[in-house]
Design a protein around this motif. Structure first.
Motif, PDB file in Angstrom:
ATOM      1  N   ASN A   3      -4.625  44.125 -10.969  1.00 37.14           N
ATOM      2  CA  ASN A   3      -3.588  45.058 -10.529  1.00 37.14           C
ATOM      3  C   ASN A   3      -2.968  45.880 -11.654  1.00 37.14           C
ATOM      4  OD1 ASN A   3      -3.741  44.455  -7.760  1.00 37.14           O
ATOM      5  ND2 ASN A   3      -2.477  42.639  -8.005  1.00 37.14           N
ATOM      6  N   ILE A   4      -3.289  45.557 -12.918  1.00 37.84           N
ATOM      7  CA  ILE A   4      -2.739  46.339 -14.012  1.00 37.84           C
ATOM      8  C   ILE A   4      -3.580  47.596 -14.216  1.00 37.84           C
ATOM      9  CG2 ILE A   4      -1.866  44.260 -15.148  1.00 37.84           C
ATOM     10  CD1 ILE A   4      -4.108  44.554 -17.206  1.00 37.84           C
ATOM     11  N   GLY A   5      -3.070  48.524 -15.029  1.00 42.28           N
ATOM     12  CA  GLY A   5      -3.821  49.718 -15.390  1.00 42.28           C
ATOM     13  C   GLY A   5      -4.170  49.683 -16.860  1.00 42.28           C
ATOM     14  N   VAL A   6      -5.401  50.025 -17.190  1.00 40.93           N
ATOM     15  CA  VAL A   6      -5.860  49.988 -18.582  1.00 40.93           C
ATOM     16  C   VAL A   6      -6.454  51.340 -18.957  1.00 40.93           C
ATOM     17  CG1 VAL A   6      -7.380  48.873 -20.258  1.00 40.93           C
ATOM     18  CG2 VAL A   6      -6.355  47.517 -18.416  1.00 40.93           C
TER      19      VAL A   6
ATOM     20  N   ARG B 171      -6.993  49.695 -26.495  1.00 38.29           N
ATOM     21  CA  ARG B 171      -6.562  49.746 -25.111  1.00 38.29           C
ATOM     22  C   ARG B 171      -5.052  49.871 -24.993  1.00 38.29           C
ATOM     23  NH1 ARG B 171     -10.531  45.340 -21.983  1.00 38.29           N
ATOM     24  NH2 ARG B 171     -12.288  46.801 -21.826  1.00 38.29           N
ATOM     25  N   VAL B 172      -4.640  50.618 -23.972  1.00 39.78           N
ATOM     26  CA  VAL B 172      -3.230  50.742 -23.627  1.00 39.78           C
ATOM     27  C   VAL B 172      -3.071  50.207 -22.208  1.00 39.78           C
ATOM     28  CG1 VAL B 172      -1.296  52.309 -23.255  1.00 39.78           C
ATOM     29  CG2 VAL B 172      -2.917  52.730 -25.127  1.00 39.78           C
ATOM     30  N   VAL B 173      -2.073  49.359 -22.001  1.00 34.71           N
ATOM     31  CA  VAL B 173      -1.891  48.678 -20.720  1.00 34.71           C
ATOM     32  C   VAL B 173      -0.642  49.199 -20.020  1.00 34.71           C
ATOM     33  CG1 VAL B 173      -1.548  46.442 -19.591  1.00 34.71           C
ATOM     34  CG2 VAL B 173      -3.041  46.615 -21.591  1.00 34.71           C
ATOM     35  N   LYS B 174      -0.789  49.496 -18.734  1.00 34.20           N
ATOM     36  CA  LYS B 174       0.331  49.876 -17.882  1.00 34.20           C
ATOM     37  C   LYS B 174       0.501  48.830 -16.782  1.00 34.20           C
ATOM     38  CE  LYS B 174       0.869  53.839 -20.042  1.00 34.20           C
ATOM     39  NZ  LYS B 174       2.019  54.084 -20.947  1.00 34.20           N
ATOM     40  N   GLN B 175       1.666  48.835 -16.138  1.00 31.47           N
ATOM     41  CA  GLN B 175       1.984  47.801 -15.152  1.00 31.47           C
ATOM     42  C   GLN B 175       1.041  47.820 -13.956  1.00 31.47           C
ATOM     43  OE1 GLN B 175       6.094  47.759 -14.011  1.00 31.47           O
ATOM     44  NE2 GLN B 175       5.939  45.829 -12.916  1.00 31.47           N
ATOM     45  N   THR B 176       0.645  49.017 -13.522  1.00 32.75           N
ATOM     46  CA  THR B 176      -0.270  49.146 -12.395  1.00 32.75           C
ATOM     47  C   THR B 176      -1.270  50.256 -12.702  1.00 32.75           C
ATOM     48  OG1 THR B 176       1.119  50.767 -11.242  1.00 32.75           O
ATOM     49  CG2 THR B 176       1.487  48.433 -10.725  1.00 32.75           C
TER      50      THR B 176
ATOM     51  N   SER C 206      -7.160  52.715 -15.272  1.00 34.11           N
ATOM     52  CA  SER C 206      -8.010  52.063 -14.274  1.00 34.11           C
ATOM     53  C   SER C 206      -7.694  50.585 -14.112  1.00 34.11           C
ATOM     54  CB  SER C 206      -9.482  52.201 -14.679  1.00 34.11           C
ATOM     55  OG  SER C 206      -9.845  53.546 -14.849  1.00 34.11           O
ATOM     56  N   SER C 207      -8.014  50.077 -12.936  1.00 29.13           N
ATOM     57  CA  SER C 207      -8.013  48.623 -12.735  1.00 29.13           C
ATOM     58  C   SER C 207      -9.216  48.031 -13.458  1.00 29.13           C
ATOM     59  CB  SER C 207      -8.115  48.305 -11.242  1.00 29.13           C
ATOM     60  OG  SER C 207      -8.514  46.957 -11.049  1.00 29.13           O
ATOM     61  N   PRO C 208      -9.059  46.883 -14.111  1.00 25.56           N
ATOM     62  CA  PRO C 208     -10.203  46.243 -14.771  1.00 25.56           C
ATOM     63  C   PRO C 208     -11.351  45.922 -13.825  1.00 25.56           C
ATOM     64  CG  PRO C 208      -8.157  45.312 -15.576  1.00 25.56           C
ATOM     65  CD  PRO C 208      -7.795  46.200 -14.416  1.00 25.56           C
ATOM     66  N   LYS C 209     -11.097  45.930 -12.519  1.00 20.23           N
ATOM     67  CA  LYS C 209     -12.171  45.677 -11.558  1.00 20.23           C
ATOM     68  C   LYS C 209     -13.272  46.728 -11.671  1.00 20.23           C
ATOM     69  CE  LYS C 209      -9.568  45.571  -7.871  1.00 20.23           C
ATOM     70  NZ  LYS C 209      -9.121  45.425  -6.449  1.00 20.23           N
ATOM     71  N   SER C 210     -12.942  47.911 -12.196  1.00 15.44           N
ATOM     72  CA  SER C 210     -13.920  48.995 -12.276  1.00 15.44           C
ATOM     73  C   SER C 210     -14.722  48.981 -13.568  1.00 15.44           C
ATOM     74  CB  SER C 210     -13.202  50.348 -12.140  1.00 15.44           C
ATOM     75  OG  SER C 210     -12.346  50.575 -13.256  1.00 15.44           O
TER      76      SER C 210
END
Length: 260
Positions: free
Chosen positions: A112-115, A194-199, A44-48
């Motif tokens: 814009n990243i994915g978490v 947490r695992v982080v992806k580029q988008t 997910s985007s952190p905006k959510s």
């Protein structure tokens, strides 16, 4: 390069710096069905996120001189402004204005990243309540070493009562570390990894990594049968099923393996 990196992650798992097992709590819905059928997970985007402070740490520049601020602004930011915005700046940028601009840029980058959010404890009653539909959902157990690439860009969230101070100019390479992996101490009970992806988006995981589907204590039996059949048809090589139940004498959960 990738082999050396995966070897490093494997050593970190063995040394206890990265959990060997991670759990993903989820409600039962079509998104869970898609996850199982397609062996892919939404980042997910952190905006959510449900915490208004999460991934929205304000940058500050108390360790940077006005000279360094001006140098950075006119080298990296000024040319990207439209003519009207440029007209407001001459040879120097006010510290407050610079901070506002950088915070806006930081929020855009992080948004814009994915978490992907995981937990290290399947027995956490609050996690079942908050993220698995009040114990009517599931917890998915993953073996980290069976898919090092999927879990590679991750880390444990750090909790503190002190608001983090982050000077972007002097610590640019720590943006994600500071902003994504720092939360208020009120969230410490989650013990989140947490695992982080580029988008943001769906990312494939290896079927060998999913080891268990654990059903909550209040799950509907029809949902249990449906999910087990879907998982069996999807041919996960080492997948087991467990049912959670309330302990009769303590505020604890018990787990029993079940089959079709």
């Amino acid at each position: 390069m990738e082999r050396r990196f995966n070897k490093l992650i494997s050593q970190m798992v063995e040394n206890g710096r990265v959990p060997s097992e991670l759990y993903k709590f989820k409600p039962i819905n079509r998104y869970l069905f898609d996850l199982i059928v397609n062996n892919e997970m939404w980042f997910s985007s952190p905006k959510s996120f449900n915490d208004p402070f999460d991934c929205r740490i304000n940058l500050n520049f108390q360790n940077s001189s006005q000279e360094r601020i001006d140098e950075y602004f006119f080298k990296y930011i000024y040319e990207g402004l439209d003519d009207l915005a440029k007209s407001h700046f001459n040879r120097s940028v006010p510290r407050e204005k610079f901070q506002k601009i950088l915070n806006e840029i930081s929020i855009e980058i992080i948004s814009n990243i994915g978490v992907g959010c995981f937990m290290g404890d399947k027995e956490n009653i609050l996690m079942w309540s908050h993220y698995a539909d009040s114990h009517k959902g599931v917890s998915l157990k993953f073996d980290v070493k069976n898919d090092l690439e999927f879990f590679s860009k991750g880390g444990a969230v750090q909790y503190s009562n002190d608001y983090p101070h982050y000077d972007y100019i002097s610590e640019q390479n720590r943006l994600v570390d500071i902003v994504v992996f720092r939360k208020s101490k009120v969230w410490e009970y989650e013990q989140e990894f947490r695992v982080v992806k580029q988008t943001q988006g769906n990312y494939k995981f290896k079927k060998e990594a999913l080891k268990e589907i654990i059903f909550g204590s209040e799950v509907n039996e029809n949902d249990v049968n449906t999910i087990m059949k879907i998982a069996e048809a999807s041919k996960y090589p080492d997948l087991k099923f467990f049912k959670c139940s309330k302990n009769n004498d303590e505020f604890e959960l018990s787990f029993e393996e079940i089959g079709l």
